[in-house]
Design a protein around this motif. Structure first.
Motif, PDB file in Angstrom:
ATOM      1  N   LEU A 112     -12.605  -7.043   3.929  1.00  0.00           N
ATOM      2  CA  LEU A 112     -13.927  -6.423   3.881  1.00  0.00           C
ATOM      3  C   LEU A 112     -14.258  -5.948   2.472  1.00  0.00           C
ATOM      4  CD1 LEU A 112     -16.433  -5.261   5.388  1.00  0.00           C
ATOM      5  CD2 LEU A 112     -15.109  -3.152   5.686  1.00  0.00           C
ATOM      6  N   PHE A 113     -13.317  -5.289   1.818  1.00  0.00           N
ATOM      7  CA  PHE A 113     -13.582  -4.758   0.479  1.00  0.00           C
ATOM      8  C   PHE A 113     -13.694  -5.870  -0.559  1.00  0.00           C
ATOM      9  CE2 PHE A 113     -11.312  -1.236   2.648  1.00  0.00           C
ATOM     10  CZ  PHE A 113     -12.324  -0.294   2.606  1.00  0.00           C
ATOM     11  N   ASP A 114     -13.006  -6.983  -0.327  1.00  0.00           N
ATOM     12  CA  ASP A 114     -13.099  -8.114  -1.258  1.00  0.00           C
ATOM     13  C   ASP A 114     -14.451  -8.814  -1.140  1.00  0.00           C
ATOM     14  OD1 ASP A 114     -10.512  -7.665  -2.161  1.00  0.00           O
ATOM     15  OD2 ASP A 114      -9.616  -8.938  -0.621  1.00  0.00           O
TER      16      ASP A 114
ATOM     17  N   LEU B 106     -19.035  -2.023  -2.741  1.00  0.00           N
ATOM     18  CA  LEU B 106     -18.423  -0.800  -2.236  1.00  0.00           C
ATOM     19  C   LEU B 106     -17.655  -0.052  -3.322  1.00  0.00           C
ATOM     20  CD1 LEU B 106     -17.143  -2.054   1.236  1.00  0.00           C
ATOM     21  CD2 LEU B 106     -19.086  -0.527   0.787  1.00  0.00           C
ATOM     22  N   ALA B 107     -17.355  -0.744  -4.422  1.00  0.00           N
ATOM     23  CA  ALA B 107     -16.680  -0.093  -5.546  1.00  0.00           C
ATOM     24  C   ALA B 107     -17.673   0.583  -6.489  1.00  0.00           C
ATOM     25  CB  ALA B 107     -15.834  -1.100  -6.318  1.00  0.00           C
TER      26      ALA B 107
ATOM     27  N   THR C  31       0.850  -1.178   0.000  1.00  0.00           N
ATOM     28  CA  THR C  31       0.000   0.000   0.000  1.00  0.00           C
ATOM     29  C   THR C  31       0.876   1.213   0.000  1.00  0.00           C
ATOM     30  OG1 THR C  31      -0.062   0.025   2.396  1.00  0.00           O
ATOM     31  CG2 THR C  31      -1.885  -1.050   1.256  1.00  0.00           C
ATOM     32  N   PRO C  32       0.435   2.296  -0.643  1.00  0.00           N
ATOM     33  CA  PRO C  32       1.234   3.508  -0.613  1.00  0.00           C
ATOM     34  C   PRO C  32       1.257   4.049   0.799  1.00  0.00           C
ATOM     35  CG  PRO C  32      -0.877   3.933  -1.611  1.00  0.00           C
ATOM     36  CD  PRO C  32      -0.806   2.455  -1.357  1.00  0.00           C
TER      37      PRO C  32
ATOM     38  N   PRO D 245      -8.625   1.076  -1.887  1.00  0.00           N
ATOM     39  CA  PRO D 245      -8.985  -0.309  -2.207  1.00  0.00           C
ATOM     40  C   PRO D 245     -10.161  -0.456  -3.168  1.00  0.00           C
ATOM     41  CG  PRO D 245      -8.861   0.073   0.185  1.00  0.00           C
ATOM     42  CD  PRO D 245      -8.926   1.394  -0.481  1.00  0.00           C
ATOM     43  N   VAL D 246     -10.918   0.623  -3.433  1.00  0.00           N
ATOM     44  CA  VAL D 246     -12.160   0.483  -4.199  1.00  0.00           C
ATOM     45  C   VAL D 246     -12.247   1.403  -5.412  1.00  0.00           C
ATOM     46  CG1 VAL D 246     -13.511  -0.326  -2.221  1.00  0.00           C
ATOM     47  CG2 VAL D 246     -13.294   2.137  -2.649  1.00  0.00           C
ATOM     48  N   MET D 247     -11.191   2.140  -5.723  1.00  0.00           N
ATOM     49  CA  MET D 247     -11.324   3.159  -6.764  1.00  0.00           C
ATOM     50  C   MET D 247     -10.956   2.673  -8.159  1.00  0.00           C
ATOM     51  SD  MET D 247      -8.018   5.600  -6.115  1.00  0.00           S
ATOM     52  CE  MET D 247      -6.345   4.978  -6.314  1.00  0.00           C
TER      53      MET D 247
END
Length: 399
Positions: A323-325, A330-331, A27-28, A68-70
Motif C-alpha cells: 500500500l505504501f509503495d 503518503l510520505a 521491521t523493528p 514505512p513513510v518517514m
C-alpha cells in the motif's frame, strides 16, 4: 514503542531500518501496552491509569505507522525518536507498578499465564501465519522462542513479573537492574532467544515501577511538573530534529548489543545509560501531561491489550500488500497527517468494548479447566449454597 501483554487486571494490562537488522523480518519489533490499572483495594479502575494506557497505545500505533513513510521527513523521524524514547519505558514502568503485589500465589500465577503466556502463543502463531501467507513468505517459521514483531512484550512481561519476588527481596534492586541492563548492551553473546536483549535492557524501568508508591504519581502530576513538561518536550523535539539524520534508530529498540550494531563496545555503555536517563525524564513528562479526570477515552483504557495486539495486522497488512509503495503521496506532509489520523481512529476502535468482548477468548481466556483447584481459595457463593445440607438451607429460609 509504545506495550504493551498485558500485567493485567484485564486491561492490563521495527521493517528494520537500514541501521537495524531484525531477526525474523525487516521491521523493528513493535512495542506494547501496559498492564491493567485497577485499584486492588476498592475494585475500581483509576481513570488516570486508563488514560495513560489509551494515549500510550495510540502513540505506539502511530509510530509504527510512520515507519514505512518517514524516511523523507526529518520532522517525522524526530517525532518517531521522541516517541520511541519514552513510550516503552512508560509501559514498562506502569507494568512494574502494578506488579508490586505479585507473590507467586496460585491465583496470580494463573492470571499471568492466561493474561500473558496464552496470548503470546496465540498471537505469535497468528502473526507468523499472517506474514507467511499475506507477505508470501512461506519460509516464515512459527517459533515460540523468537518473538515476531509486537509479541515480544508479552513474553518479556512474563519474565519480568515472574522475577518480581527477587527484585522485592534485594536491598538495592535498581542498582542491580541498571548493572544488568548496561552489561547486556555490550554482550553480543546473549543471543536472540525470547528477545532477552530487550528484556534485560528495559529491566530498570520495570524495577523502578516496582519501587514506586502512589505518592510518587501524585508528585509527578503536580501543576509545576505539568508546566515543566511542555518545554521539556519542545526542547527534546528540537534536539531530536538536529540529530535525526545522523542517528541510528536501532539504539532505541534495545534489541541488540553495541557490537552487533557495528559500534565500539564502550559506546554501548554510554548510550545505554543515556537512553535510560532520557527515557525516564520523558516518561515523567508524559505521565505529568496525562489528565487524571474521566474523559471520553477513559473507558478505552480497559481494551488497550486488544488495540496493541490487533494494530500490527493493520500496519503489517498495508506493508505486505504494498500500500505504501503504490501510494507514495503518503510520505508527503498531507499523507503523513492522513496516516496518523487513520491509525489513531483505527486503534481507538480496536480498544472499544465490542472488540474487547470479541477477543476475550484470546486475551482473557477462562481456563479454569487447565488448573488445579486451590483448596485455600474461598468458594463461590453458588458452590457454598450447593454444599449446604437441606436442613441448614431450611433453617436459613426460616430465619
Amino acid at each position: 514503542m509504545f506495550q504493551a501483554p498485558s500485567v493485567f487486571t484485564r486491561a492490563p494490562l521495527p521493517p528494520a531500518t537500514p541501521e537495524s537488522e531484525p531477526r525474523r523480518e525487516q521491521t523493528p519489533k513493535a512495542t506494547a501496552p501496559a498492564s491493567a490499572p485497577a485499584s486492588a483495594a476498592a475494585g475500581k479502575r483509576d481513570p488516570y491509569f486508563d488514560n495513560v494506557k489509551y494515549l500510550a497505545i495510540v502513540l505506539v500505533a502511530v509510530a509504527h505507522a510512520w515507519e514505512p513513510v518517514m524516511d523523507g521527513s526529518r520532522a517525522t523521524r524526530a517525532l518517531y525518536m521522541i516517541v520511541y524514547t519514552f513510550h516503552m519505558p512508560a509501559f514498562i514502568l506502569i507494568s512494574g507498578y502494578f506488579s508490586r503485589t505479585f507473590d507467586m500465589s496460585a491465583p496470580k500465577v494463573k492470571r499471568l499465564l492466561t493474561g500473558a503466556v496464552v496470548p503470546y502463543i496465540l498471537f505469535e502463531t497468528a502473526y507468523s501465519l499472517f506474514r507467511r501467507y499475506v507477505d508470501d513468505a512461506p519460509d516464515t517459521p512459527i517459533s515460540l522462542t523468537d518473538p515476531l514483531y509486537l509479541t515480544w512484550f508479552l513474553i518479556a512481561l512474563f519474565i519480568w513479573r515472574i522475577t518480581t519476588p527477587i527484585w522485592l527481596t534485594l536491598r538495592h534492586p535498581l542498582a542491580v537492574a541498571l548493572t544488568i541492563a548496561v552489561l547486556a548492551s555490550v554482550t553480543p553473546g546473549i543471543g536472540d532467544d525470547l528477545d532477552l536483549q530487550r528484556v534485560l535492557q528495559f529491566l530498570p524501568f520495570f524495577v523502578i515501577g516496582l519501587l514506586m508508591k502512589p505518592e510518587h504519581f501524585r508528585l509527578v502530576r503536580r501543576r509545576e511538573v505539568r508546566l515543566l513538561a511542555l518545554p521539556l518536550f519542545a526542547g527534546a523535539l528540537l534536539f531530536a530534529y538536529w540529530i535525526a539524520p545522523h542517528t541510528q534508530l536501532s539504539w532505541f529498540y534495545r534489541a541488540s548489543s553495541a557490537q552487533e550494531r557495528g559500534a565500539p563496545w564502550w559506546s554501548g555503555l554510554v548510550l545505554a545509560l543515556g537512553l535510560l536517563v532520557c527515557g525516564l525524564i520523558l516518561t515523567i513528562g508524559f505521565l505529568a501531561l496525562v489528565p487524571g479526570r474521566r474523559t471520553w477515552f477513559t473507558a478505552l483504557g480497559a481494551g488497550t491489550i486488544c488495540g496493541y495486539l490487533l494494530h500490527g495486522f493493520l500496519i503489517k497488512g498495508a506493508v505486505y500488500t504494498g500500500l505504501f509503495d503504490r501510494h507514495t503521496w503518503l510520505a508527503d506532509p498531507v499523507g503523513l497527517v492522513v496516516v496518523t489520523g487513520v491509525t489513531a481512529v483505527a486503534v481507538t476502535l480496536m480498544c472499544s468494548p465490542p472488540v474487547r468482548r470479541a477477543l476475550k477468548f484470546a486475551t482473557e481466556p477462562d481456563m479454569h479447566w487447565a488448573f488445579r483447584k486451590d483448596p485455600k481459595s474461598p468458594e463461590s457463593p453458588k458452590e457454598q449454597r450447593g454444599q449446604q445440607d437441606p436442613e441448614n438451607r431450611k433453617a436459613l429460609v426460616k430465619h
